[in-house]
Design an enzyme around this catalytic site. Structure first.
Site, PDB file in Angstrom:
ATOM      1  CG  ASN A 105      -1.835   1.213   1.276  1.00  0.00           C
ATOM      2  OD1 ASN A 105      -2.445   1.557   0.271  1.00  0.00           O
ATOM      3  ND2 ASN A 105      -1.914   1.861   2.428  1.00  0.00           N
TER       4      ASN A 105
ATOM      5  CG  HIS B  88      -0.477   6.277   4.981  1.00  0.00           C
ATOM      6  ND1 HIS B  88      -1.855   6.298   5.122  1.00  0.00           N
ATOM      7  CD2 HIS B  88       0.013   7.129   5.905  1.00  0.00           C
ATOM      8  CE1 HIS B  88      -2.169   7.139   6.099  1.00  0.00           C
ATOM      9  NE2 HIS B  88      -1.064   7.652   6.586  1.00  0.00           N
TER      10      HIS B  88
ATOM     11  CG  LEU C 249      -5.306   1.605   8.889  1.00  0.00           C
ATOM     12  CD1 LEU C 249      -5.822   1.030   7.577  1.00  0.00           C
ATOM     13  CD2 LEU C 249      -6.276   2.640   9.436  1.00  0.00           C
TER      14      LEU C 249
HETATM   15  C1  GRF Z   1      -3.106   9.446  -2.570  1.00  0.00           C
HETATM   16  O1  GRF Z   1      -2.898  10.466  -1.628  1.00  0.00           O
HETATM   17  C2  GRF Z   1      -2.561   8.165  -2.016  1.00  0.00           C
HETATM   18  O2  GRF Z   1      -1.476   8.388  -1.153  1.00  0.00           O
HETATM   19  C3  GRF Z   1      -3.706   7.619  -1.240  1.00  0.00           C
HETATM   20  O3  GRF Z   1      -4.822   7.888  -2.075  1.00  0.00           O
HETATM   21  C4  GRF Z   1      -4.608   9.165  -2.694  1.00  0.00           C
HETATM   22  C5  GRF Z   1      -5.089   9.155  -4.122  1.00  0.00           C
HETATM   23  O4  GRF Z   1      -4.329   8.231  -4.836  1.00  0.00           O
HETATM   24  N1  GRF Z   1      -3.501   6.240  -0.971  1.00  0.00           N
HETATM   25  P1  GRF Z   1      -4.642   7.931  -6.416  1.00  0.00           P
HETATM   26  O5  GRF Z   1      -4.516   9.247  -7.162  1.00  0.00           O
HETATM   27  O6  GRF Z   1      -6.069   7.404  -6.502  1.00  0.00           O
HETATM   28  O7  GRF Z   1      -3.595   6.934  -6.815  1.00  0.00           O
END
Ligand code: GRF
Length: 191
Positions: free
Chosen positions: A110, A112, A147
């Site tokens: 993942n 974050h 998490l």
């Molecule tokens: C990003 O901030 C990512 O870190 C979080 O979801 C947000 C949108 O990501 N996990 P994306 O543009 O859908 O890849």
């Protein structure tokens, strides 16, 4: 080796990984490819990008399942059609059940949008600004039952600038996400 990417929204991290896999010729060099993009929202913008690249997509609306476990079971069935070597959560905004995490143990990652262990959970950019942080960033990590707490695989740091809004900081962090996530995925899938 198949990679399945899970998204919920814009899928910009998914797009960065897809583009890196094409530019880096992962199929020829690693025998790896993005085999499917799966979303919990049928209106996720990222699904259109995946389709443009002729990547199979699926959308499972979590609201049509009567339990988290039932949704995760259907999600696992869809993902396992592709026999993934790696499952990549990219802006996937669902808490996964321990059964799901266990099923993909060792092959689930993942990203974050904070420098973990700081700011697990949501609204990370606003919280960093409100805390007066001078720096923020993002963390790619393995996913475990707790998490946002798996082994960290990479991080990137950005400055928090005076007057930063959460949106401005989010954009600065997102640009770094698009740099580090494809590199981690390639490292894991090439191994
Ligand atoms: C990003 O901030 C990512 O870190 C979080 O979801 C947000 C949108 O990501 N996990 P994306 O543009 O859908 O890849």
């Amino acid at each position: 080796k198949n990679i399945v990417i899970l998204i919920s929204g814009s899928g910009s991290n998914m797009a960065a990984i897809v583009n890196a896999s094409l530019k880096g010729r992962w199929a020829e060099r690693h025998g790896a490819r993005v085999a499917a993009v799966v979303s919990n929202r049928s209106d996720a913008a990222g699904l259109a990008m995946a389709r443009e690249h002729r990547i199979p997509t699926a959308a499972l609306d979590h609201k049509t399942f009567d339990s988290r476990e039932a949704f995760d079971a259907a999600l696992m069935a869809e993902i396992d059609r592709h026999h993934p070597a790696l499952v990549v959560l990219a802006g996937f905004m669902r808490i996964l059940t321990p059964g799901f995490v266990q099923h993909y143990a060792g092959r689930l990652v993942n990203i974050h949008p904070s420098l973990l262990p700081a700011f697990p959970g949501l609204h990370t950019h606003r919280r960093a600004i409100e805390a007066g942080c001078r720096f923020a960033g993002c963390t790619v990590h393995r996913v475990t039952a707790e998490l946002d707490h798996g082994e960290y695989l990479d991080q990137a740091v950005v400055p928090v600038l005076p007057g930063d809004t959460p949106e401005a900081l989010a954009a600065r962090v997102l640009a770094q996400e698009h740099q580090i996530y494809p590199k981690v995925v390639e490292r894991l899938i090439a191994a």
